[in-house]
Design a protein around this motif. Structure first.
Motif, PDB file in Angstrom:
ATOM      1  N   ASP A  50       1.031  -0.877  -0.378  1.00 23.87           N
ATOM      2  CA  ASP A  50      -0.110  -0.368  -0.263  1.00 23.87           C
ATOM      3  C   ASP A  50       0.558   1.225   0.058  1.00 23.87           C
ATOM      4  O   ASP A  50       2.084   1.423   0.710  1.00 23.87           O
ATOM      5  CB  ASP A  50      -0.915   0.159   1.210  1.00 23.87           C
ATOM      6  CG  ASP A  50      -1.680  -0.898   0.977  1.00 23.87           C
ATOM      7  OD1 ASP A  50      -2.517  -1.273   0.126  1.00 23.87           O
ATOM      8  OD2 ASP A  50      -2.275  -1.648   2.248  1.00 23.87           O
ATOM      9  N   TYR A  54      -2.250  11.458  -1.989  1.00 22.14           N
ATOM     10  CA  TYR A  54      -3.065  12.362  -1.493  1.00 22.14           C
ATOM     11  C   TYR A  54      -3.235  13.481  -2.319  1.00 22.14           C
ATOM     12  O   TYR A  54      -2.321  13.010  -2.976  1.00 22.14           O
ATOM     13  CB  TYR A  54      -2.676  13.220  -0.048  1.00 22.14           C
ATOM     14  CG  TYR A  54      -1.121  13.368  -0.216  1.00 22.14           C
ATOM     15  CD1 TYR A  54      -0.628  14.510  -1.192  1.00 22.14           C
ATOM     16  CD2 TYR A  54      -0.573  12.422  -0.096  1.00 22.14           C
ATOM     17  CE1 TYR A  54       0.230  15.148  -0.900  1.00 22.14           C
ATOM     18  CE2 TYR A  54       1.268  12.588  -0.607  1.00 22.14           C
ATOM     19  CZ  TYR A  54       1.689  13.664  -0.856  1.00 22.14           C
ATOM     20  OH  TYR A  54       2.737  14.208  -0.586  1.00 22.14           O
ATOM     21  N   ASP A 337      -5.718  10.006   0.374  1.00 24.80           N
ATOM     22  CA  ASP A 337      -7.228  10.709   0.387  1.00 24.80           C
ATOM     23  C   ASP A 337      -7.666   9.215  -0.932  1.00 24.80           C
ATOM     24  O   ASP A 337      -6.844   8.806  -1.287  1.00 24.80           O
ATOM     25  CB  ASP A 337      -7.503  11.526  -0.308  1.00 24.80           C
ATOM     26  CG  ASP A 337      -7.290  12.961  -0.089  1.00 24.80           C
ATOM     27  OD1 ASP A 337      -6.974  12.562   1.530  1.00 24.80           O
ATOM     28  OD2 ASP A 337      -6.288  13.440  -0.815  1.00 24.80           O
ATOM     29  N   ALA A 338      -9.032   8.812   0.143  1.00 28.35           N
ATOM     30  CA  ALA A 338     -10.264   7.521  -1.282  1.00 28.35           C
ATOM     31  C   ALA A 338     -10.236   7.747  -2.121  1.00 28.35           C
ATOM     32  O   ALA A 338      -9.737   7.202  -3.365  1.00 28.35           O
ATOM     33  CB  ALA A 338     -11.445   7.503  -0.422  1.00 28.35           C
ATOM     34  N   LYS A 339     -10.062   9.697  -3.093  1.00 28.13           N
ATOM     35  CA  LYS A 339     -10.105   9.671  -4.934  1.00 28.13           C
ATOM     36  C   LYS A 339      -9.681  10.767  -4.599  1.00 28.13           C
ATOM     37  O   LYS A 339      -8.918  11.748  -3.971  1.00 28.13           O
ATOM     38  CB  LYS A 339     -10.975   9.989  -4.702  1.00 28.13           C
ATOM     39  CG  LYS A 339     -12.863   9.094  -4.338  1.00 28.13           C
ATOM     40  CD  LYS A 339     -13.962   9.692  -5.727  1.00 28.13           C
ATOM     41  CE  LYS A 339     -15.146   8.162  -5.253  1.00 28.13           C
ATOM     42  NZ  LYS A 339     -16.202   9.100  -6.033  1.00 28.13           N
ATOM     43  N   ASP A 383     -10.841   5.795 -10.959  1.00 26.14           N
ATOM     44  CA  ASP A 383     -11.866   5.388 -10.508  1.00 26.14           C
ATOM     45  C   ASP A 383     -13.472   4.936 -10.849  1.00 26.14           C
ATOM     46  O   ASP A 383     -12.784   5.637 -11.922  1.00 26.14           O
ATOM     47  CB  ASP A 383     -12.493   6.878  -9.865  1.00 26.14           C
ATOM     48  CG  ASP A 383     -13.607   6.335  -8.507  1.00 26.14           C
ATOM     49  OD1 ASP A 383     -12.934   5.401  -7.574  1.00 26.14           O
ATOM     50  OD2 ASP A 383     -14.512   6.507  -8.763  1.00 26.14           O
ATOM     51  N   VAL A 503      -8.497   6.259  -8.086  1.00 25.35           N
ATOM     52  CA  VAL A 503      -8.775   5.313  -6.822  1.00 25.35           C
ATOM     53  C   VAL A 503      -7.471   5.414  -5.934  1.00 25.35           C
ATOM     54  O   VAL A 503      -6.155   5.611  -6.302  1.00 25.35           O
ATOM     55  CB  VAL A 503      -8.798   3.347  -7.225  1.00 25.35           C
ATOM     56  CG1 VAL A 503      -9.042   2.926  -5.549  1.00 25.35           C
ATOM     57  CG2 VAL A 503      -9.503   3.300  -7.836  1.00 25.35           C
ATOM     58  N   SER A 505      -6.140   6.063  -1.482  1.00 31.26           N
ATOM     59  CA  SER A 505      -5.176   5.115  -0.587  1.00 31.26           C
ATOM     60  C   SER A 505      -6.494   5.261  -0.185  1.00 31.26           C
ATOM     61  O   SER A 505      -7.124   5.047   1.482  1.00 31.26           O
ATOM     62  CB  SER A 505      -4.757   6.104   0.491  1.00 31.26           C
ATOM     63  OG  SER A 505      -3.080   6.099   0.313  1.00 31.26           O
ATOM     64  N   ASP A 506      -7.581   4.168  -0.417  1.00 34.30           N
ATOM     65  CA  ASP A 506      -9.064   3.162  -0.323  1.00 34.30           C
ATOM     66  C   ASP A 506      -8.984   1.989   0.377  1.00 34.30           C
ATOM     67  O   ASP A 506      -9.390   0.994  -0.388  1.00 34.30           O
ATOM     68  CB  ASP A 506     -10.367   3.751  -1.250  1.00 34.30           C
ATOM     69  CG  ASP A 506     -11.683   3.187  -0.194  1.00 34.30           C
ATOM     70  OD1 ASP A 506     -11.641   2.579   0.217  1.00 34.30           O
ATOM     71  OD2 ASP A 506     -12.000   3.390  -1.643  1.00 34.30           O
ATOM     72  N   LYS A 507      -8.995   1.743   1.567  1.00 34.64           N
ATOM     73  CA  LYS A 507      -8.925   0.188   2.222  1.00 34.64           C
ATOM     74  C   LYS A 507      -9.834  -0.746   1.607  1.00 34.64           C
ATOM     75  O   LYS A 507      -9.336  -2.001   1.392  1.00 34.64           O
ATOM     76  CB  LYS A 507      -8.335   0.463   3.915  1.00 34.64           C
ATOM     77  CG  LYS A 507      -7.502   1.173   4.407  1.00 34.64           C
ATOM     78  CD  LYS A 507      -5.949   1.313   3.957  1.00 34.64           C
ATOM     79  CE  LYS A 507      -4.901   1.620   4.747  1.00 34.64           C
ATOM     80  NZ  LYS A 507      -3.815   1.011   4.298  1.00 34.64           N
ATOM     81  N   ASN A 509     -11.230  -0.930  -1.183  1.00 30.93           N
ATOM     82  CA  ASN A 509     -10.785  -0.872  -2.498  1.00 30.93           C
ATOM     83  C   ASN A 509      -9.841  -1.901  -3.381  1.00 30.93           C
ATOM     84  O   ASN A 509      -8.525  -1.660  -2.973  1.00 30.93           O
ATOM     85  CB  ASN A 509     -10.909   0.313  -3.453  1.00 30.93           C
ATOM     86  CG  ASN A 509     -11.125   0.728  -4.812  1.00 30.93           C
ATOM     87  OD1 ASN A 509     -10.568  -0.649  -5.118  1.00 30.93           O
ATOM     88  ND2 ASN A 509     -12.101   1.089  -5.331  1.00 30.93           N
ATOM     89  N   ARG A 512      -7.278  -0.182  -4.932  1.00 31.57           N
ATOM     90  CA  ARG A 512      -6.354   0.991  -4.316  1.00 31.57           C
ATOM     91  C   ARG A 512      -4.644   1.101  -4.784  1.00 31.57           C
ATOM     92  O   ARG A 512      -4.323   0.420  -4.948  1.00 31.57           O
ATOM     93  CB  ARG A 512      -6.382   1.015  -2.623  1.00 31.57           C
ATOM     94  CG  ARG A 512      -5.823  -0.384  -2.137  1.00 31.57           C
ATOM     95  CD  ARG A 512      -6.023  -0.030  -1.211  1.00 31.57           C
ATOM     96  NE  ARG A 512      -5.377  -1.144  -0.239  1.00 31.57           N
ATOM     97  CZ  ARG A 512      -5.675  -2.313  -0.176  1.00 31.57           C
ATOM     98  NH1 ARG A 512      -6.866  -2.429  -0.549  1.00 31.57           N
ATOM     99  NH2 ARG A 512      -5.126  -3.865   0.853  1.00 31.57           N
TER     100      ARG A 512
END
Length: 522
Positions: A50, A54, A337-339, A383, A503, A505-507, A509, A512
């Motif tokens: 991972d 950001y 960030d997720a996106k 995404d 995508v 750092s969306d855990k 997904n 990611r």
């Protein structure tokens, strides 16, 4: 590649990277890279770790003066993810020579501004009018008119119609070498429009020939958009100033006639690129010519300078979507960030850090299993929300950043050490990044970070990963005429129309952002 590869991995590495294994010539563990490939004993594995991805807020601003505008952008485009983007263009105007003499009783017939956007040259529609009548001052001429029509390369809603507007700039645009920001609003005369034209998304090349002998009457100078400007404006602004100080030298003139602003009236349509140095501004006028007691009024062509040597500025305005604003303003450098949003022309960038967990895991592999890093790539997926008909971006640049003063937000940037080690040395297969599945809903991109990750894991002196990061932007690195890169700070980002959501750092997904590391053990 997820399974163990029990082959001579050295040959594969050469094929991919065009150079030898990156390792240090030190004894014991540091000679692992060389030892790995003796006696066909190498085993290569790939593992994904991972990353912290950001959003970087660029405040919707970028340097956009002539030094940065290898191309210019004009138009407007509104979509739900990034919001509304509007691009206008400003240019100085100069005379071909100063203290001009326009002759006796000079009168402007017409003025034409020609803009030459990029277009699909392999897609042409030809219209022929065999019964065309050309209106000549000496009388009507029977002629044939042929119009070749090409679609403009448009980013956005290609079928939209837009109205191009030309106004006079009323604020001095400074010198050619002065820096300019895309966010600055320059004053212009909003109440006095010099010219306008409805854009249907196409450009034309027109040829007119006489029926009598097929000789040419008129041929467009180039494929482009021809905008008729106000003749009275140029009569008063230029012709009427004959012999006066305003036209006496360049310094006076660019403070008197400060320039032109070209924009579109609408807030939604498409964005198009054009060459700022390819624009033309031509004035056609007549004056008295007396020879042997006979006075005639022939037409004269007067071409202004609006190309190189003039100040050029890209002016960009944004009305952001609530989702974009929340994501950019709430960027989380610590956890990611997720996106991830990235956009050219002053939009957001992507920042990437290695987490402590990732570095600790790789160091443990290196120290305990003598695992040599053979390859490392940052992989990012578009995404699922970014599924649309717009072009997938194909031009990126990646640089290494180092935090200099966190309190002031000061960072310094350079080419990645991968470029310094391999790319600059002429490795034939080196690439900063590669693209995959551009025809699928979710494309992905991989960025080479092999050497920079090795420097961290193998403990290169002076490398502190806690202060280092990568910055990914849209836009290509610019090249010299010989193909060399000009510098890490020279890219096409100032006029790259693209954007995309990735995508982060969306855990939750599976797609990611991660770094995919290929390592070898014996």
């Amino acid at each position: 590649m997820t399974n163990t590869i029990k082959r001579n991995f050295f040959i594969l590495f050469l094929a991919i990277f065009g150079g030898g294994l990156l390792y240090n010539c030190e004894p014991d563990a540091d000679t692992l890279g060389e030892q790995l490939f003796q006696d066909d004993a190498a085993q290569g594995k790939e593992i994904a770790f991972d990353l912290i991805g950001y959003n970087i807020n660029n405040l919707d601003s970028i340097q956009s003066d002539a030094s940065k505008l290898g191309s210019a952008v004009l138009g407007a485009f509104d979509e739900s993810q990034f919001g509304m983007q509007k691009a206008s263009y400003l240019t100085q105007v100069r005379l071909p020579s100063y203290a001009p003499d326009f002759g006796t009783n000079a009168k402007v017939d017409s003025v034409v501004l020609v803009i030459k956007p990029t277009y699909a040259s392999d897609s042409v529609t030809t219209t022929t009018n065999e019964d065309y009548i050309y209106k000549d001052p000496s009388g009507d001429i029977a002629a044939k008119k042929v119009v070749n029509t090409y679609p403009i390369n448009r980013y956005g809603k290609a079928k939209k119609t837009m109205t191009l507007k030309v106004h006079e700039v009323t604020e001095f645009l400074n010198g050619y070498s002065d820096k300019a920001s895309s966010k600055k609003e320059y004053a212009y005369d909003q109440n006095s429009e010099i010219g306008s034209k409805v854009l249907d998304g196409n450009v034309n090349l027109v040829t007119i020939t006489k029926d009598s002998d097929a000789s040419s009457i008129y041929t467009s100078s180039a494929v482009g958009i021809r905008v008729k400007l106000d003749s009275a404006f140029f009569q008063n602004k230029i012709i009427a100033k004959k012999g006066q100080a305003e036209l006496s030298d360049v310094s006076n003139f660019i403070r008197y006639f400060k320039g032109l602003r070209i924009s579109v009236a609408e807030n939604d349509g498409y964005l198009m690129n054009f060459g700022p140095n390819d624009m033309e501004l031509v004035m056609y006028y007549k004056n008295d010519k007396t020879e042997n007691g006979t006075t005639t009024r022939p037409q004269t062509t007067y071409t202004f300078s609006v190309g190189s040597g003039n100040t050029h500025i890209g002016s960009y305005a944004y009305t952001r979507s609530s989702n974009y604003t929340a994501a950019i303003n709430g960027a989380d450098k610590a956890n990611g960030d997720a996106k991830l949003y990235t956009q050219g022309m002053g939009g957001a960038s992507i920042g990437v850090n290695f987490s402590k967990t990732t570095i600790d895991s790789l160091k443990q592999l290196y120290q305990e299993k003598k695992a040599a890093i053979i390859g490392a790539r940052i992989r990012i997926y578009t995404d699922a929300s970014w599924t649309n008909k717009y072009y997938k971006p194909t031009a990126f640049n990646i640089v290494q950043g180092e935090v200099e003063d966190p309190a002031k937000g000061l960072n310094k940037y350079a080419f990645t050490t991968d470029w310094s080690t391999l790319g600059a040395g002429g490795a034939p297969n080196f690439a900063f990044y590669r693209t995959y599945n551009l025809d699928k809903d979710q494309s992905y991109y991989e960025f080479t970070v092999t050497q920079s990750l090795k420097d961290i894991v193998e403990g290169k002196e002076g490398v502190d990963y806690t202060k280092q990061f990568y910055r990914i932007d849209l836009g290509s690195f610019l090249q010299t005429s010989t193909g060399a890169l000009v510098g890490h700070q020279y890219t096409s980002r100032a006029y790259d129309r693209n954007r995309a959501v990735f995508v982060g750092s969306d855990k939750g997904n599976a797609k990611r952002i991660k770094v995919r590391v290929i390592y070898g053990t014996k």
